[in-house]
Design a protein around this motif. Structure first.
Motif, PDB file in Angstrom:
ATOM      1  N   ARG A 224       0.816  -1.210   0.000  1.00  0.00           N
ATOM      2  CA  ARG A 224       0.000   0.000   0.000  1.00  0.00           C
ATOM      3  C   ARG A 224       0.855   1.267   0.000  1.00  0.00           C
ATOM      4  NH1 ARG A 224      -4.037  -1.570   4.788  1.00  0.00           N
ATOM      5  NH2 ARG A 224      -2.105  -2.576   5.486  1.00  0.00           N
TER       6      ARG A 224
ATOM      7  N   GLU B 219      -2.743   2.152  -6.270  1.00  0.00           N
ATOM      8  CA  GLU B 219      -4.131   1.719  -6.147  1.00  0.00           C
ATOM      9  C   GLU B 219      -4.943   2.063  -7.393  1.00  0.00           C
ATOM     10  OE1 GLU B 219      -5.523  -0.124  -3.823  1.00  0.00           O
ATOM     11  OE2 GLU B 219      -3.566  -0.319  -2.878  1.00  0.00           O
TER      12      GLU B 219
ATOM     13  N   PRO C  10      -9.494  -2.263 -10.381  1.00  0.00           N
ATOM     14  CA  PRO C  10      -9.398  -3.526 -11.118  1.00  0.00           C
ATOM     15  C   PRO C  10     -10.172  -3.450 -12.421  1.00  0.00           C
ATOM     16  CG  PRO C  10     -10.878  -3.745  -9.245  1.00  0.00           C
ATOM     17  CD  PRO C  10     -10.210  -2.405  -9.117  1.00  0.00           C
TER      18      PRO C  10
ATOM     19  N   THR D 163     -15.028  -6.384 -11.767  1.00  0.00           N
ATOM     20  CA  THR D 163     -15.589  -6.355 -10.418  1.00  0.00           C
ATOM     21  C   THR D 163     -15.965  -7.752  -9.939  1.00  0.00           C
ATOM     22  OG1 THR D 163     -17.804  -5.985 -11.329  1.00  0.00           O
ATOM     23  CG2 THR D 163     -16.504  -4.037 -10.732  1.00  0.00           C
TER      24      THR D 163
ATOM     25  N   ALA E 218      -4.782  -5.448 -10.422  1.00  0.00           N
ATOM     26  CA  ALA E 218      -5.000  -4.057 -10.035  1.00  0.00           C
ATOM     27  C   ALA E 218      -3.826  -3.623  -9.182  1.00  0.00           C
ATOM     28  CB  ALA E 218      -6.307  -3.907  -9.260  1.00  0.00           C
ATOM     29  N   GLY E 219      -3.627  -2.316  -9.078  1.00  0.00           N
ATOM     30  CA  GLY E 219      -2.644  -1.764  -8.166  1.00  0.00           C
ATOM     31  C   GLY E 219      -1.257  -2.354  -8.327  1.00  0.00           C
TER      32      GLY E 219
ATOM     33  N   SER F 155      -3.071 -10.624  -7.615  1.00  0.00           N
ATOM     34  CA  SER F 155      -3.532  -9.313  -7.155  1.00  0.00           C
ATOM     35  C   SER F 155      -4.344  -9.455  -5.875  1.00  0.00           C
ATOM     36  CB  SER F 155      -4.382  -8.666  -8.243  1.00  0.00           C
ATOM     37  OG  SER F 155      -4.685  -7.332  -7.914  1.00  0.00           O
TER      38      SER F 155
ATOM     39  N   HIS G 102      -6.674  -7.747  -4.457  1.00  0.00           N
ATOM     40  CA  HIS G 102      -8.094  -7.427  -4.372  1.00  0.00           C
ATOM     41  C   HIS G 102      -8.987  -8.632  -4.599  1.00  0.00           C
ATOM     42  CE1 HIS G 102      -7.896  -7.433  -8.789  1.00  0.00           C
ATOM     43  NE2 HIS G 102      -9.214  -7.467  -8.785  1.00  0.00           N
TER      44      HIS G 102
ATOM     45  N   THR H  63     -12.155  -8.414   1.100  1.00  0.00           N
ATOM     46  CA  THR H  63     -11.893  -7.265   1.956  1.00  0.00           C
ATOM     47  C   THR H  63     -10.552  -7.413   2.668  1.00  0.00           C
ATOM     48  OG1 THR H  63     -14.248  -6.890   2.302  1.00  0.00           O
ATOM     49  CG2 THR H  63     -12.749  -5.946   3.922  1.00  0.00           C
TER      50      THR H  63
ATOM     51  N   ALA I 141      -6.930  -5.353  -1.057  1.00  0.00           N
ATOM     52  CA  ALA I 141      -6.486  -4.283  -1.957  1.00  0.00           C
ATOM     53  C   ALA I 141      -5.147  -3.726  -1.492  1.00  0.00           C
ATOM     54  CB  ALA I 141      -7.532  -3.174  -2.002  1.00  0.00           C
ATOM     55  N   GLY I 142      -4.274  -3.468  -2.450  1.00  0.00           N
ATOM     56  CA  GLY I 142      -2.963  -2.933  -2.141  1.00  0.00           C
ATOM     57  C   GLY I 142      -1.941  -3.976  -1.757  1.00  0.00           C
TER      58      GLY I 142
END
Length: 420
Positions: free
Chosen positions: A346, A351, A354, A357, A366-367, A382, A384, A388, A391-392
């Motif tokens: 992060r 960020e 993606p 979805t 993503a990211g 990835s 994401h 939850t 991400a990152g």
């Protein structure tokens, strides 16, 4: 053996005085690039693939010998008998000092995730809740949603361990909303993607909470053979309160058998009647050659597995050093099991949204994963897609040679430095 794509060598899994050589240092990069599996064919040849859960190893000789014998004899029919379950029972006693694999409470299934779907059908209803600890193995989301069940997340704590209060609150809230709901909890033990190995005390707390709120636990224990020094695997069915639970086990990850499918669903004593309701056709889905391979792994693959674990432990230490040197901004928590590292990127501020979805698209990037593929030519999973908290982050597969690891982390560090 060279691992830098240089001179060719022939795969050899024996070392001095009959020792098993490190399986991770057998193949050259050129040899690996000839493979046709997903890991090596999803990206162009200039990409180093450290993403999907395949290992860069040869087959353990006992497994290869068993497959050759079957093929030479034309023994390629349908699976039958209880040898598979018996082999796992013997392995569990040797490795975990657990005699809880009861052959009469074991059922062959095509693979662990298809087994998870079938077991969840036995203990939940369409539209019903299935609790998971996010971030968690991405196909949990896909398989559960595609089978018309509803994912409910109980996120891991900041230390990547199960948060008992969060889990308790989740169970309690679901039960308050519907006193008659059939609720399940799909547990990853050891946990993918973080590499956390849940302790006996943690699992006993889980079992008590599940009992309190009438939640049926289904434990995905596919990574059970891959617990590294410093941690100890606890079979979920061995803890008090887990008598009505299920475990899903396979030699797939421990011996790199993803393409030769087979697995076992195990039921606790109070879940045996539920397991008997599983449709008979499910049991026929396991590959016969898969059953042969997995049985040989459990019965005769201990020495090869020990050599692999030694190699993975060395790679885990090397990866920690390389992250500190090349990616000092990136957070790295030493995994206790599996061959997967969960990297917190992060701080790289990469960020990006993606491209999909749908969490079922496990190849979506993503990211930081997109950054490292585009600018370092290193393929990672990835974060994401793991739900939850993902991400990152990226998941890195370190079941490869040390030469490949050094090259990959060097590329990733150079890409970050170029960005300033």
């Amino acid at each position: 053996m060279t691992t830098d794509g240089g001179s060719e060598t022939t795969a050899d899994t024996s070392g001095p005085a009959g020792e098993i050589a490190n399986p991770l240092e057998v193949f050259t990069l050129d040899q690996l690039r000839r493979r046709r599996s997903m890991k090596w064919r999803a990206h162009p040849a200039d990409v180093l693939p450290l993403w999907v859960a395949e290992m860069d190893v040869p087959l353990a000789e006992p497994v290869a010998d068993a497959l050759r014998e079957a093929v030479d004899a034309g023994d390629t029919g349908y699976p039958a008998g209880t040898e598979f379950a018996e082999s796992l029972a013997g392995f569990a006693v040797r490795r975990w000092k657990w005699d809880g694999v009861a052959v009469d409470r074991a059922a062959m299934i095509p693979d662990v995730m298809m087994g998870a779907v079938q077991v969840l059908r036995l203990v939940t209803d369409p539209g019903g809740p299935v609790v998971v600890n996010s971030p968690v193995y991405a196909p949990f989301y896909a398989f559960i949603a595609h089978d018309d069940r509803r994912i409910v997340e109980a996120p891991l704590g900041p230390d990547h361990r199960i948060d008992p209060q969060t889990l308790e609150d989740t169970f309690r809230d679901l039960r308050r909303r519907d006193s008659s709901a059939r609720i399940a909890y799909l547990l990853s033990n050891p946990h993918n993607p973080t590499g956390t190995v849940h302790t006996r005390e943690e699992l006993a707390t889980v079992a008590q909470s599940a009992r309190r709120y009438g939640v049926r636990v289904v434990a995905d224990e596919i990574h059970a053979p891959l617990v590294l020094p410093g941690a100890e695997f606890t079979p979920y069915l061995s803890v008090p309160g887990a008598e009505d639970a299920f475990s899903l086990m396979s030699a797939t990850k421990g011996w790199n058998l993803a393409g030769i499918k087979a697995a076992l669903a195990l039921a606790g004593p109070e879940a045996a009647d539920d397991l008997r309701r599983m449709p008979e056709e499910v049991h026929h889905g396991a590959s016969y050659l898969g059953v042969i391979a997995h049985t040989a792994a459990y019965r005769h693959g201990d020495r090869w597995l020990d050599a692999l674990l030694t190699g993975l432990d060395a790679n885990r230490a090397l990866l920690g050093r390389l992250v500190a040197e090349e990616l000092p901004e990136v957070g790295y928590v030493r995994p206790e099991g599996t061959y997967l590292a969960w990297l917190d990127c992060r701080a790289l501020a990469a960020e990006e949204a993606p491209t999909s979805t749908d969490l079922a698209v496990v190849t979506d990037l993503a990211g930081p994963a997109k950054l490292f593929l585009d600018e370092a030519r290193v393929a990672l999973s990835s974060g994401h897609i793991f739900g939850t908290g993902g991400a990152g982050h990226v998941r890195l597969n370190f079941a490869t040679s040390q030469g490949v690891l050094r090259e990959a982390l060097g590329r990733m560090g150079a890409a970050v430095r170029r960005r300033g």
